[in-house]
Design an enzyme around this catalytic site. Structure first.
Site, PDB file in Angstrom:
ATOM      1  N   HIS A   1       0.797  -1.230   0.000  1.00 24.61           N
ATOM      2  CA  HIS A   1       0.000   0.000   0.000  1.00 24.61           C
ATOM      3  C   HIS A   1       0.827   1.277   0.000  1.00 24.61           C
ATOM      4  O   HIS A   1       0.275   2.366  -0.098  1.00 24.61           O
ATOM      5  CB  HIS A   1      -0.973   0.031   1.181  1.00 24.61           C
ATOM      6  CG  HIS A   1      -0.313   0.354   2.495  1.00 24.61           C
ATOM      7  ND1 HIS A   1       0.306  -0.602   3.253  1.00 24.61           N
ATOM      8  CD2 HIS A   1      -0.169   1.514   3.164  1.00 24.61           C
ATOM      9  CE1 HIS A   1       0.803  -0.037   4.334  1.00 24.61           C
ATOM     10  NE2 HIS A   1       0.538   1.247   4.316  1.00 24.61           N
TER      11      HIS A   1
HETATM   12  C1  UD1 Z   1      -2.171   5.267   6.140  1.00 20.84           C
HETATM   13  C2  UD1 Z   1      -0.914   5.753   6.858  1.00 20.84           C
HETATM   14  C3  UD1 Z   1       0.130   4.640   6.837  1.00 20.84           C
HETATM   15  C4  UD1 Z   1      -0.408   3.330   7.333  1.00 20.84           C
HETATM   16  C5  UD1 Z   1      -1.652   2.974   6.539  1.00 20.84           C
HETATM   17  C6  UD1 Z   1      -2.256   1.658   7.005  1.00 20.84           C
HETATM   18  C7  UD1 Z   1      -0.469   8.195   6.625  1.00 20.84           C
HETATM   19  C8  UD1 Z   1       0.367   9.205   5.972  1.00 20.84           C
HETATM   20  N1  UD1 Z   1      -0.317   6.916   6.189  1.00 20.84           N
HETATM   21  O1  UD1 Z   1      -1.843   5.123   4.760  1.00 20.84           O
HETATM   22  O2  UD1 Z   1       1.228   5.038   7.641  1.00 20.84           O
HETATM   23  O3  UD1 Z   1       0.550   2.309   7.153  1.00 20.84           O
HETATM   24  O4  UD1 Z   1      -2.594   4.028   6.693  1.00 20.84           O
HETATM   25  O5  UD1 Z   1      -3.333   1.243   6.261  1.00 20.84           O
HETATM   26  O6  UD1 Z   1      -1.236   8.518   7.512  1.00 20.84           O
HETATM   27  N2  UD1 Z   1      -9.053   4.578   1.573  1.00 20.84           N
HETATM   28  C9  UD1 Z   1     -10.280   3.980   1.424  1.00 20.84           C
HETATM   29  N3  UD1 Z   1     -10.932   3.545   2.535  1.00 20.84           N
HETATM   30  C10 UD1 Z   1     -10.423   3.693   3.775  1.00 20.84           C
HETATM   31  C11 UD1 Z   1      -9.168   4.316   3.913  1.00 20.84           C
HETATM   32  C12 UD1 Z   1      -8.501   4.740   2.800  1.00 20.84           C
HETATM   33  O7  UD1 Z   1     -10.767   3.810   0.325  1.00 20.84           O
HETATM   34  O8  UD1 Z   1     -11.079   3.284   4.751  1.00 20.84           O
HETATM   35  C13 UD1 Z   1      -8.312   5.060   0.392  1.00 20.84           C
HETATM   36  C14 UD1 Z   1      -8.369   6.563   0.293  1.00 20.84           C
HETATM   37  O9  UD1 Z   1      -9.404   7.006  -0.477  1.00 20.84           O
HETATM   38  C15 UD1 Z   1      -7.030   6.903  -0.317  1.00 20.84           C
HETATM   39  C16 UD1 Z   1      -6.127   5.786   0.130  1.00 20.84           C
HETATM   40  O10 UD1 Z   1      -6.936   4.729   0.567  1.00 20.84           O
HETATM   41  O11 UD1 Z   1      -7.084   6.864  -1.709  1.00 20.84           O
HETATM   42  C17 UD1 Z   1      -5.131   6.250   1.133  1.00 20.84           C
HETATM   43  O12 UD1 Z   1      -5.660   6.409   2.452  1.00 20.84           O
HETATM   44  P1  UD1 Z   1      -4.841   7.254   3.564  1.00 20.84           P
HETATM   45  O13 UD1 Z   1      -5.456   7.064   4.880  1.00 20.84           O
HETATM   46  O14 UD1 Z   1      -4.608   8.629   3.096  1.00 20.84           O
HETATM   47  O15 UD1 Z   1      -3.408   6.587   3.609  1.00 20.84           O
HETATM   48  P2  UD1 Z   1      -2.989   5.062   3.653  1.00 20.84           P
HETATM   49  O16 UD1 Z   1      -2.344   4.735   2.369  1.00 20.84           O
HETATM   50  O17 UD1 Z   1      -4.088   4.162   4.129  1.00 20.84           O
END
Ligand code: UD1
Length: 352
Positions: free
Chosen positions: A201
């Site tokens: 991820h």
């Molecule tokens: C975040 C953390 C990372 C951790 C990871 C675990 C930061 C900078 N990064 O990264 O350290 O290892 O979580 O999972 O805080 N999304 C969904 N549904 C959700 C959550 C996210 O669809 O419930 C999608 C969002 O739309 C986005 C992407 O996932 O496109 C990224 O989500 P985000 O929380 O910004 O960062 P992670 O990559 O999950």
């Protein structure tokens, strides 16, 4: 003592579980969920399965660019801290939720404790690395998981504020592993040791289609089925980049609930990941891990031979995953499974 925890992303729910259990009956504990992760499988299921009480407040911030996401959290957390006026704000790990809560607390002069302090990748391209460094330097109390983390904090002049408590993810992992004994795994169609578990991820791996494609090509060529537990970021990036995930040995599955993940990993032939937590969980379950990154915060897993990093030269990935089994070890660099109790002690000893 009133402690206010701020969580928002999947690994933080896992860390909250042993803390909530240790605080129960000993401290007033308020939980704020920023809403950074909001899908059922990324959030709700963790609260349910790990027996964590419902958050007192859900800020429902959701996804966004780093600045917008972190800023929206900061603005929404501030009035909650004024409302609850806790003795401590407790923040977890290295996500944008961590940094937002840390800034909110210090601006209001509320004592701030950082759990999982002192971890460093020294990779300044990772958003998590900035979140860690900034949070550590803001915090009044640094709760470190390992001696290596304590050493990093000392190097940065933070030794006087640091306490070695051990790793709370080890607490919860041991508890869940023991509770799962004898229960069927999530992939009964594959025998024990007959499949790999993979997760990806990190933006560095997902967001460049050429790199993602090269990783997928290697996983597809492995000699056993690869259960790829797809984070929403991975699915979205693969689709946007035109990379087909379900190919060769790869079987795409939804992210697993924590007990199921523990069960899946413990029965697997190995793990391939870019997650921080999963590298350590694989080690604690004594399953070989291959990490698709150039560095790790959990250096002990590499030094003890259970984790191998693969980064620039992806063509070796298959051979590394299929390497011979590592030397057995009794080492316990992540503590004894009682870190959360030490967190309670450390906070109690320093509150008025
Ligand atoms: C975040 C953390 C990372 C951790 C990871 C675990 C930061 C900078 N990064 O990264 O350290 O290892 O979580 O999972 O805080 N999304 C969904 N549904 C959700 C959550 C996210 O669809 O419930 C999608 C969002 O739309 C986005 C992407 O996932 O496109 C990224 O989500 P985000 O929380 O910004 O960062 P992670 O990559 O999950």
């Amino acid at each position: 003592m009133r402690v206010l925890s701020v969580v928002g992303a999947r690994p933080q729910f896992v860390k909250l579980a042993p803390i909530a259990a240790a605080f129960d009956g000993h401290a007033e504990h308020i939980v704020i969920h920023t809403g950074q992760h909001y899908d059922e499988l990324m959030s709700d299921v963790f609260f349910r399965d790990l027996g964590i009480p419902e958050p007192d407040v859900n800020l429902a911030i959701g996804s966004g660019n780093h600045g917008a996401q972190t800023g929206a959290m900061l603005a929404a957390i501030e009035p909650e801290l004024e409302r609850f006026r806790p003795d401590w704000v407790l923040v977890y790990g290295d996500t944008n939720s961590t940094l937002a809560a840390a800034v909110a607390a210090v601006k209001l002069h509320i004592p701030l404790a950082h759990l999982e302090a002192g971890l460093r990748s020294f990779n300044r391209r990772m958003p998590e690395e900035h979140n860690r460094v900034l949070t550590d330097h803001a915090a009044d109390l640094l709760l470190a998981p390992t001696q290596v983390a304590m050493d990093h904090l000392a190097t940065e002049g933070l030794a006087a504020r640091s306490v070695l408590v051990g790793d709370v993810m080890t607490d919860v992992l041991y508890r869940v592993r023991d509770a799962q004994q004898g229960a069927p795994g999530p992939f009964p169609e594959h025998g024990d040791g007959e499949y790999y578990v993979a997760t990806l991820h990190r933006p560095d791996n997902t967001d460049d289609p050429a790199r993602l494609g090269a990783i997928v090509e290697q996983l597809a060529a492995l000699g056993k089925p690869v259960m790829l537990l797809a984070h929403p970021r991975l699915r979205a990036a693969a689709e946007a980049g035109g990379v087909r995930l379900e190919t060769g040995s790869i079987v795409v599955r939804e992210p697993l609930a924590y007990p199921q993940l523990v069960s899946a990993v413990s029965r697997s032939a190995g793990v391939v990941t870019d997650s921080g937590g999963l590298q350590k969980e694989a080690f604690l379950l004594r399953v070989p891990c291959t990490t698709v990154r150039s560095e790790t915060e959990w250096v002990e897993t590499v030094e003890l031979g259970w984790n191998v990093l693969v980064d620039a030269d992806l063509s070796v990935l298959r051979a590394v995953v299929e390497r011979p089994a590592p030397e057995p070890t009794d080492a316990q660099p992540y503590g004894d499974g009682h870190a959360a109790e030490r967190v309670l002690e450390a906070l109690s000893a320093r509150s008025a």
